[in-house]
Design a protein around this motif. Structure first.
Motif, PDB file in Angstrom:
ATOM      1  N   ALA A 134       3.520  10.674 -13.073  1.00  0.00           N
ATOM      2  CA  ALA A 134       4.068   9.328 -13.616  1.00  0.00           C
ATOM      3  C   ALA A 134       5.396   9.035 -13.242  1.00  0.00           C
ATOM      4  O   ALA A 134       5.842   7.815 -13.299  1.00  0.00           O
ATOM      5  N   ARG A 135       6.244  10.118 -13.383  1.00  0.00           N
ATOM      6  CA  ARG A 135       7.683   9.808 -13.156  1.00  0.00           C
ATOM      7  C   ARG A 135       8.053   9.272 -11.701  1.00  0.00           C
ATOM      8  O   ARG A 135       8.758   8.337 -11.401  1.00  0.00           O
ATOM      9  N   LEU A 136       7.065   9.868 -10.664  1.00  0.00           N
ATOM     10  CA  LEU A 136       7.361   9.316  -9.186  1.00  0.00           C
ATOM     11  C   LEU A 136       6.787   7.875  -9.401  1.00  0.00           C
ATOM     12  O   LEU A 136       7.348   7.027  -8.635  1.00  0.00           O
ATOM     13  N   VAL A 137       5.675   7.591  -9.866  1.00  0.00           N
ATOM     14  CA  VAL A 137       5.133   6.277  -9.930  1.00  0.00           C
ATOM     15  C   VAL A 137       6.069   5.220 -10.528  1.00  0.00           C
ATOM     16  O   VAL A 137       6.594   4.194 -10.025  1.00  0.00           O
ATOM     17  N   GLU A 138       6.900   5.756 -11.648  1.00  0.00           N
ATOM     18  CA  GLU A 138       7.807   4.987 -12.171  1.00  0.00           C
ATOM     19  C   GLU A 138       9.296   4.703 -11.342  1.00  0.00           C
ATOM     20  O   GLU A 138       9.815   3.534 -11.238  1.00  0.00           O
ATOM     21  N   VAL A 164       0.835  -1.272   0.115  1.00  0.00           N
ATOM     22  CA  VAL A 164      -0.027  -0.062   0.055  1.00  0.00           C
ATOM     23  C   VAL A 164       0.848   1.167   0.059  1.00  0.00           C
ATOM     24  O   VAL A 164       1.669   1.413   0.823  1.00  0.00           O
ATOM     25  N   ILE A 165       0.830   2.103  -1.138  1.00  0.00           N
ATOM     26  CA  ILE A 165       1.508   3.322  -1.369  1.00  0.00           C
ATOM     27  C   ILE A 165       0.582   4.567  -0.794  1.00  0.00           C
ATOM     28  O   ILE A 165      -0.536   4.257  -1.502  1.00  0.00           O
ATOM     29  N   SER A 166       0.952   5.431  -0.203  1.00  0.00           N
ATOM     30  CA  SER A 166       0.197   6.917   0.000  1.00  0.00           C
ATOM     31  C   SER A 166       1.144   7.825  -0.871  1.00  0.00           C
ATOM     32  O   SER A 166       2.443   8.084  -0.203  1.00  0.00           O
ATOM     33  N   ALA A 167       0.439   8.545  -1.643  1.00  0.00           N
ATOM     34  CA  ALA A 167       1.178   9.369  -2.631  1.00  0.00           C
ATOM     35  C   ALA A 167       0.630  10.875  -2.764  1.00  0.00           C
ATOM     36  O   ALA A 167      -0.612  10.865  -2.825  1.00  0.00           O
ATOM     37  N   ASP A 168       1.519  11.900  -2.859  1.00  0.00           N
ATOM     38  CA  ASP A 168       0.757  13.226  -3.164  1.00  0.00           C
ATOM     39  C   ASP A 168       1.877  14.252  -3.556  1.00  0.00           C
ATOM     40  O   ASP A 168       3.113  13.837  -3.623  1.00  0.00           O
ATOM     41  N   GLU A 169       1.466  15.452  -3.716  1.00  0.00           N
ATOM     42  CA  GLU A 169       2.418  16.495  -4.054  1.00  0.00           C
ATOM     43  C   GLU A 169       2.308  17.655  -3.222  1.00  0.00           C
ATOM     44  O   GLU A 169       1.302  17.977  -2.621  1.00  0.00           O
ATOM     45  N   MET A 207      -2.965   4.414 -14.643  1.00  0.00           N
ATOM     46  CA  MET A 207      -2.232   3.758 -14.072  1.00  0.00           C
ATOM     47  C   MET A 207      -2.087   2.298 -14.126  1.00  0.00           C
ATOM     48  O   MET A 207      -1.153   1.581 -14.256  1.00  0.00           O
ATOM     49  N   SER A 208      -3.202   1.699 -14.620  1.00  0.00           N
ATOM     50  CA  SER A 208      -3.618   0.080 -14.884  1.00  0.00           C
ATOM     51  C   SER A 208      -2.800  -0.107 -16.348  1.00  0.00           C
ATOM     52  O   SER A 208      -2.333  -1.049 -16.603  1.00  0.00           O
ATOM     53  N   ALA A 209      -2.870   0.767 -17.141  1.00  0.00           N
ATOM     54  CA  ALA A 209      -2.303   0.691 -18.357  1.00  0.00           C
ATOM     55  C   ALA A 209      -0.641   0.559 -18.299  1.00  0.00           C
ATOM     56  O   ALA A 209      -0.141  -0.089 -19.056  1.00  0.00           O
ATOM     57  N   ALA A 210      -0.218   1.406 -17.672  1.00  0.00           N
ATOM     58  CA  ALA A 210       1.392   1.506 -17.539  1.00  0.00           C
ATOM     59  C   ALA A 210       1.822   0.553 -16.482  1.00  0.00           C
ATOM     60  O   ALA A 210       2.828   0.013 -16.711  1.00  0.00           O
ATOM     61  N   TRP A 211       0.888   0.071 -15.353  1.00  0.00           N
ATOM     62  CA  TRP A 211       1.349  -0.758 -14.510  1.00  0.00           C
ATOM     63  C   TRP A 211       0.359  -1.898 -14.373  1.00  0.00           C
ATOM     64  O   TRP A 211      -0.448  -1.518 -13.517  1.00  0.00           O
ATOM     65  N   SER A 212       0.624  -3.055 -14.652  1.00  0.00           N
ATOM     66  CA  SER A 212      -0.591  -3.986 -14.683  1.00  0.00           C
ATOM     67  C   SER A 212      -0.933  -4.424 -13.332  1.00  0.00           C
ATOM     68  O   SER A 212      -1.908  -5.010 -12.807  1.00  0.00           O
ATOM     69  N   ASN A 213       0.354  -4.356 -12.281  1.00  0.00           N
ATOM     70  CA  ASN A 213       0.047  -4.624 -10.756  1.00  0.00           C
ATOM     71  C   ASN A 213      -0.429  -3.654 -10.129  1.00  0.00           C
ATOM     72  O   ASN A 213      -0.326  -3.877  -8.676  1.00  0.00           O
ATOM     73  N   ALA A 214      -0.753  -2.372 -10.559  1.00  0.00           N
ATOM     74  CA  ALA A 214      -0.991  -1.116  -9.740  1.00  0.00           C
ATOM     75  C   ALA A 214      -2.574  -0.858  -9.944  1.00  0.00           C
ATOM     76  O   ALA A 214      -3.071  -0.863 -10.688  1.00  0.00           O
TER      77      ALA A 214
END
Length: 385
Positions: free
Chosen positions: A257-261, A191-196, A294-301
């Protein structure tokens, strides 16, 4: 030469009384007045007259006479201080309660052109309303402090307006408890919690900041030159406490997207079965479109949104509050490069001892909150809950 008159109060001590008085007279932590009284009684038990005791202990003879007679009539209880009535109270409990009730009213409701009460203004209003004839501001402040009513303070809040607030919040709270759709998360699920954190400025002070010195706080120059601003993006692994961060010129789809990557290309997330990303409804990750991206870029996210206006449910905000207190305040940087270097170094420093936040807010707490809000909500707002 006349013989000193003997006191009619002849002191004969029982063994336990003698032991207790000796211990009291020698006890270093005992109050001085109690030690003196014990010595008076011991001297009286040895046959000394009141005059001899007064000379021996350096006091007035009346003092020796008083405590000899008090012990004679009341024994050990007689050495304690007698109850004192004290000064009669100037204000009744009912008057104090009425002043506290005034503090719980908004000044505007009483026709007073203020946004908040101060102690002095409450004292004046209490006199105007006829609650008391006269009362000082310090007395009113003391009453309120004793009851934790401080009308000069306030806290902002926002009423839940998301029609699906409870359902969305339940999903987030379940993930914090390592549950998804009623089932426990496995070892390969995270579980990841993210923001800017937006608009972190570089303020170059016109004079250098001075460190704390003798009888002096740290001094930060008030005037500064603006050196631009940047955004700090961060992702927190909720259950291990590790933070991943990066600085960007601004926020947006590409920076997020760069943070997710940055997170998803490293282990254990790259080979994880599922990674849940808890985000708010900011423009960088809003709505169904963000879920699809998100699902298109990372299938497990999987993206999970907090309810509208409920960033307090996103644990990354706790980390950002730490950054604000420990890194950004006071804001004193040479330029944006200095800001970026400080932030990058801080999340590495934080990870050395990082651990999960002690999150205690549960679905039961949420249900209780929503019930309280519903009890006090206007009729037209009840449909949103």
């Amino acid at each position: 030469m006349p013989m000193p008159s003997m006191s009619p109060y002849v002191i004969v001590l029982a063994p336990d009384e003698h032991a207790a008085l000796r211990a009291l007279a020698r006890r270093p932590s005992a109050a001085y007045r109690m030690v003196t009284r014990a010595r008076i009684v011991l001297a009286a038990a040895d046959g000394d007259t009141n005059t001899a005791i007064a000379v021996q202990l350096g006091m007035h003879v009346d003092t020796a006479r008083k405590w000899r007679s008090r012990f004679y009539t009341q024994r050990m209880d007689g050495l304690r201080d007698a109850p004192r009535s004290g000064r009669p109270p100037l204000f009744t409990p009912a008057q104090q309660a009425q002043v506290k009730a005034l503090a719980c009213e908004l000044p505007a409701d009483r026709g007073v052109p203020l946004s908040r009460w101060s102690a002095a203004e409450l004292a004046g209003e209490a006199v105007t309303a006829g609650v008391v004839g006269d009362v000082s501001a310090s007395t009113v402040a003391r009453w309120l402090a004793a009851d934790a009513i401080k009308p000069w303070r306030f806290r902002s809040w926002i009423f839940p307006r998301d029609p699906d607030f409870a359902a969305k919040a339940d999903v987030v709270l379940d993930l914090y408890a390592r549950l998804w759709q009623g089932r426990a998360l496995g070892a390969g699920e995270f579980v990841i919690s993210a923001d800017e954190k937006t608009s972190i400025q570089a303020r170059c002070r016109c004079h250098p900041t001075l460190p704390p010195g003798r009888s002096r706080l740290m001094r930060v120059e008030h005037e500064y030159d603006r050196g631009g601003a940047l955004a700090y993006l961060a992702a927190l692994d909720v259950h291990c406490g590790k933070v991943y961060g990066r600085c960007e010129p601004t926020t947006g789809l590409a920076p997020f997207a760069r943070l997710v990557e940055q997170v998803m290309t490293r282990e254990p997330y790259a080979s994880a079965r599922r990674v849940f990303w808890i985000v708010d409804n900011g423009s960088s990750h809003r709505g169904q479109a963000s879920i699809d991206r998100m699902s298109a870029a990372w299938s497990n996210a999987t993206v999970v949104h907090t309810p509208l206006h409920a960033s307090w449910l996103n644990q990354i905000e706790i980390y950002f509050s730490i950054v604000q207190r420990k890194v950004v305040t006071p804001n004193d940087f040479y330029d944006l490069t200095d800001v970026e270097n400080r932030l990058d170094a801080f999340h590495d420093h934080y990870n050395l001892a990082g651990r999960p936040f002690n999150w205690r807010y549960t679905k039961r707490d949420l249900d209780a909150l929503l019930k309280r809000l519903a009890d006090h909500a206007p009729t037209h707002s009840l449909g949103s809950l």
